[in-house]
Design a protein around this motif. Structure first.
Motif, PDB file in Angstrom:
ATOM      1  N   ASN A   1     -44.170   1.662 -13.529  1.00  0.00           N
ATOM      2  CA  ASN A   1     -43.171   2.349 -14.338  1.00  0.00           C
ATOM      3  C   ASN A   1     -43.177   1.788 -15.763  1.00  0.00           C
ATOM      4  O   ASN A   1     -42.242   1.157 -16.214  1.00  0.00           O
ATOM      5  CB  ASN A   1     -41.794   2.180 -13.687  1.00  0.00           C
ATOM      6  N   ALA A   2     -44.286   2.025 -16.445  1.00  0.00           N
ATOM      7  CA  ALA A   2     -44.449   1.596 -17.833  1.00  0.00           C
ATOM      8  C   ALA A   2     -45.494   2.509 -18.455  1.00  0.00           C
ATOM      9  O   ALA A   2     -46.390   2.986 -17.754  1.00  0.00           O
ATOM     10  CB  ALA A   2     -44.909   0.143 -17.896  1.00  0.00           C
ATOM     11  N   PRO A   3     -45.398   2.766 -19.753  1.00  0.00           N
ATOM     12  CA  PRO A   3     -46.348   3.688 -20.391  1.00  0.00           C
ATOM     13  C   PRO A   3     -47.778   3.152 -20.356  1.00  0.00           C
ATOM     14  O   PRO A   3     -47.986   1.944 -20.293  1.00  0.00           O
ATOM     15  CB  PRO A   3     -45.851   3.772 -21.846  1.00  0.00           C
ATOM     16  N   VAL A   4     -48.712   4.081 -20.421  1.00  0.00           N
ATOM     17  CA  VAL A   4     -50.134   3.728 -20.372  1.00  0.00           C
ATOM     18  C   VAL A   4     -50.480   2.660 -21.409  1.00  0.00           C
ATOM     19  O   VAL A   4     -51.182   1.685 -21.099  1.00  0.00           O
ATOM     20  CB  VAL A   4     -50.997   5.000 -20.590  1.00  0.00           C
ATOM     21  N   ALA A   5     -49.960   2.818 -22.608  1.00  0.00           N
ATOM     22  CA  ALA A   5     -50.307   1.870 -23.681  1.00  0.00           C
ATOM     23  C   ALA A   5     -49.864   0.446 -23.315  1.00  0.00           C
ATOM     24  O   ALA A   5     -50.551  -0.533 -23.644  1.00  0.00           O
ATOM     25  CB  ALA A   5     -49.667   2.298 -24.993  1.00  0.00           C
ATOM     26  N   ARG A   6     -48.736   0.354 -22.633  1.00  0.00           N
ATOM     27  CA  ARG A   6     -48.235  -0.961 -22.241  1.00  0.00           C
ATOM     28  C   ARG A   6     -49.121  -1.573 -21.150  1.00  0.00           C
ATOM     29  O   ARG A   6     -49.457  -2.759 -21.181  1.00  0.00           O
ATOM     30  CB  ARG A   6     -46.783  -0.834 -21.731  1.00  0.00           C
ATOM     31  N   VAL A   7     -49.498  -0.742 -20.196  1.00  0.00           N
ATOM     32  CA  VAL A   7     -50.371  -1.223 -19.119  1.00  0.00           C
ATOM     33  C   VAL A   7     -51.724  -1.633 -19.704  1.00  0.00           C
ATOM     34  O   VAL A   7     -52.301  -2.648 -19.328  1.00  0.00           O
ATOM     35  CB  VAL A   7     -50.543  -0.149 -18.022  1.00  0.00           C
ATOM     36  N   TRP A   8     -52.196  -0.834 -20.649  1.00  0.00           N
ATOM     37  CA  TRP A   8     -53.477  -1.144 -21.302  1.00  0.00           C
ATOM     38  C   TRP A   8     -53.441  -2.536 -21.926  1.00  0.00           C
ATOM     39  O   TRP A   8     -54.374  -3.322 -21.777  1.00  0.00           O
ATOM     40  CB  TRP A   8     -53.782  -0.084 -22.373  1.00  0.00           C
ATOM     41  N   ARG A   9     -52.338  -2.841 -22.593  1.00  0.00           N
ATOM     42  CA  ARG A   9     -52.221  -4.145 -23.243  1.00  0.00           C
ATOM     43  C   ARG A   9     -52.179  -5.262 -22.202  1.00  0.00           C
ATOM     44  O   ARG A   9     -52.799  -6.311 -22.379  1.00  0.00           O
ATOM     45  CB  ARG A   9     -50.961  -4.173 -24.123  1.00  0.00           C
TER      46      ARG A   9
ATOM     47  N   ARG B   1     -57.783   4.088 -21.336  1.00  0.00           N
ATOM     48  CA  ARG B   1     -58.501   4.841 -20.293  1.00  0.00           C
ATOM     49  C   ARG B   1     -59.192   3.917 -19.298  1.00  0.00           C
ATOM     50  O   ARG B   1     -58.873   3.919 -18.118  1.00  0.00           O
ATOM     51  CB  ARG B   1     -59.572   5.746 -20.939  1.00  0.00           C
ATOM     52  N   THR B   2     -60.160   3.170 -19.800  1.00  0.00           N
ATOM     53  CA  THR B   2     -61.030   2.406 -18.901  1.00  0.00           C
ATOM     54  C   THR B   2     -61.288   0.998 -19.422  1.00  0.00           C
ATOM     55  O   THR B   2     -61.638   0.818 -20.585  1.00  0.00           O
ATOM     56  CB  THR B   2     -62.406   3.106 -18.763  1.00  0.00           C
TER      57      THR B   2
ATOM     58  N   VAL C   1     -63.679  -1.963 -12.275  1.00  0.00           N
ATOM     59  CA  VAL C   1     -63.293  -0.914 -13.225  1.00  0.00           C
ATOM     60  C   VAL C   1     -61.809  -0.596 -13.064  1.00  0.00           C
ATOM     61  O   VAL C   1     -61.362  -0.220 -11.985  1.00  0.00           O
ATOM     62  CB  VAL C   1     -64.106   0.383 -13.010  1.00  0.00           C
ATOM     63  N   PHE C   2     -61.072  -0.749 -14.131  1.00  0.00           N
ATOM     64  CA  PHE C   2     -59.670  -0.333 -14.140  1.00  0.00           C
ATOM     65  C   PHE C   2     -59.594   1.028 -14.824  1.00  0.00           C
ATOM     66  O   PHE C   2     -60.151   1.199 -15.901  1.00  0.00           O
ATOM     67  CB  PHE C   2     -58.804  -1.306 -14.944  1.00  0.00           C
ATOM     68  N   THR C   3     -58.911   1.960 -14.182  1.00  0.00           N
ATOM     69  CA  THR C   3     -58.724   3.275 -14.769  1.00  0.00           C
ATOM     70  C   THR C   3     -57.234   3.540 -14.908  1.00  0.00           C
ATOM     71  O   THR C   3     -56.476   3.318 -13.965  1.00  0.00           O
ATOM     72  CB  THR C   3     -59.353   4.355 -13.875  1.00  0.00           C
TER      73      THR C   3
ATOM     74  N   ARG D   1     -48.354  -7.988  -8.919  1.00  0.00           N
ATOM     75  CA  ARG D   1     -47.840  -8.950  -9.907  1.00  0.00           C
ATOM     76  C   ARG D   1     -47.773  -8.300 -11.287  1.00  0.00           C
ATOM     77  O   ARG D   1     -46.827  -8.501 -12.034  1.00  0.00           O
ATOM     78  CB  ARG D   1     -48.737 -10.199  -9.948  1.00  0.00           C
ATOM     79  N   LEU D   2     -48.804  -7.511 -11.604  1.00  0.00           N
ATOM     80  CA  LEU D   2     -48.820  -6.804 -12.890  1.00  0.00           C
ATOM     81  C   LEU D   2     -47.650  -5.823 -12.972  1.00  0.00           C
ATOM     82  O   LEU D   2     -46.937  -5.768 -13.980  1.00  0.00           O
ATOM     83  CB  LEU D   2     -50.156  -6.058 -13.045  1.00  0.00           C
ATOM     84  N   LYS D   3     -47.452  -5.077 -11.911  1.00  0.00           N
ATOM     85  CA  LYS D   3     -46.356  -4.107 -11.870  1.00  0.00           C
ATOM     86  C   LYS D   3     -45.020  -4.828 -12.071  1.00  0.00           C
ATOM     87  O   LYS D   3     -44.190  -4.417 -12.874  1.00  0.00           O
ATOM     88  CB  LYS D   3     -46.386  -3.390 -10.515  1.00  0.00           C
TER      89      LYS D   3
END
Lengths: 131, 154
Positions: free
Chosen positions: B16-24, B75-76, B101-103, A107-109
């Protein structure tokens, strides 16, 4: 979508008690002993554990409360045997939880990839219909 | 110290999104709520609890609560919770929580996200062999035994 009503959602509170009951080395060892399927008496279960029967009884009570073991009579002896249903449920719950995490991550993806991102990959450029 | 096979579960996905976006999306409590399907009442803050009502259809009567452990940007992100706290009448606070834990790792222009939930097996690693001295292969082998027993006792 109809669901079996006796099934508790997301693993169920019962599984929490099972995991919690198994989260102790003495109790895990008792379960290991009982995993042959043979009912055993408290005296047999206490053998070689260096613990009093009283202490073993206490642990068995926790396991019984969690539904992991049940008391059975064998002649004049009071014995305990493993309840396979509880262990099956606990194992299935772990599998279910893994699937739930996978679904959540999907869902996040989906949420992130359906956003209007500046396309860096020309071949995967798709129409931005709504949003 | 290697954890036992059933101590943790793991899920992994490439986004398929930058780390910063996933972090948010992970750490903003409203965005988290969107994909996790929970309406959290307050932001994630290390050392603090956040709770909210599940919005997943059929489970709206449930409340989830997490205690944030770590937030290391990009990161974490980790928190403790009670994964089976599904009976509103029961008090789970005395049970050991599990740790999620999300990495995040950048991969190409995207992100590899890993979620690991651990703590299902509460035996300290250094004492596990003792607990299974009858069966050194450990818990997974033990589960196999139990499974075999289950199958032969329908």
């Amino acid at each position: 979508m109809p669901k079996a009503t006796h099934e508790t959602p997301i693993g169920g509170a019962r599984c929490a008690r099972v995991f919690s009951a198994l989260g102790d080395e003495t109790r895990l060892a008792l379960v290991a002993r009982l995993s042959t399927g043979q009912p055993l008496s408290i005296a047999r279960l206490a053998e070689g554990r260096g613990q009093s029967r009283q202490s073993i009884t206490k642990h068995l009570r926790v396991l019984r409360h969690a539904g992991v073991v049940r008391g059975v009579r064998q002649g004049r002896e009071h014995c305990f045997e493993l309840r396979r249903e509880a262990i099956d449920d606990a194992r299935a719950a772990l599998d279910r939880l893994t699937r739930e995490w996978e679904m959540a991550l999907h869902r996040l993806k989906h949420m992130l990839e359906s956003e209007a991102v500046p396309s860096q990959e020309p071949r995967r450029k798709h129409k931005r219909g709504t949003s | 110290m290697a954890p036992s096979p059933t101590d943790s579960i793991k899920a992994q996905i490439e986004i398929n999104a930058p780390v910063a976006r996933v972090w948010r999306a992970l750490t903003d409590h409203r965005e988290f709520g969107e994909w996790f399907q929970v309406k959290l009442e307050s932001p994630f803050v290390p050392g603090q609890r956040t709770r909210g009502r599940i919005t997943y259809p059929g489970y709206e009567h449930l409340v989830m609560e997490v205690l944030v452990k770590e937030m290391t940007q990009d990161r974490t992100f980790s928190f403790y919770w009670h994964p089976y706290a599904v009976d509103p009448k029961l008090d789970y606070s005395k049970e050991e929580p599990t740790l999620v834990v999300f990495t995040l790792q950048s991969k190409g222009s995207g992100t590899l996200l890993t979620a690991v939930e651990s703590g299902f097996d509460r035996i300290p690693a250094h004492r596990r062999d003792e607990a299974f001295r009858m069966n050194n292969a450990g818990w997974s082998e033990q589960m196999g035994n139990i499974q075999r027993y289950a199958q032969s006792h329908p």
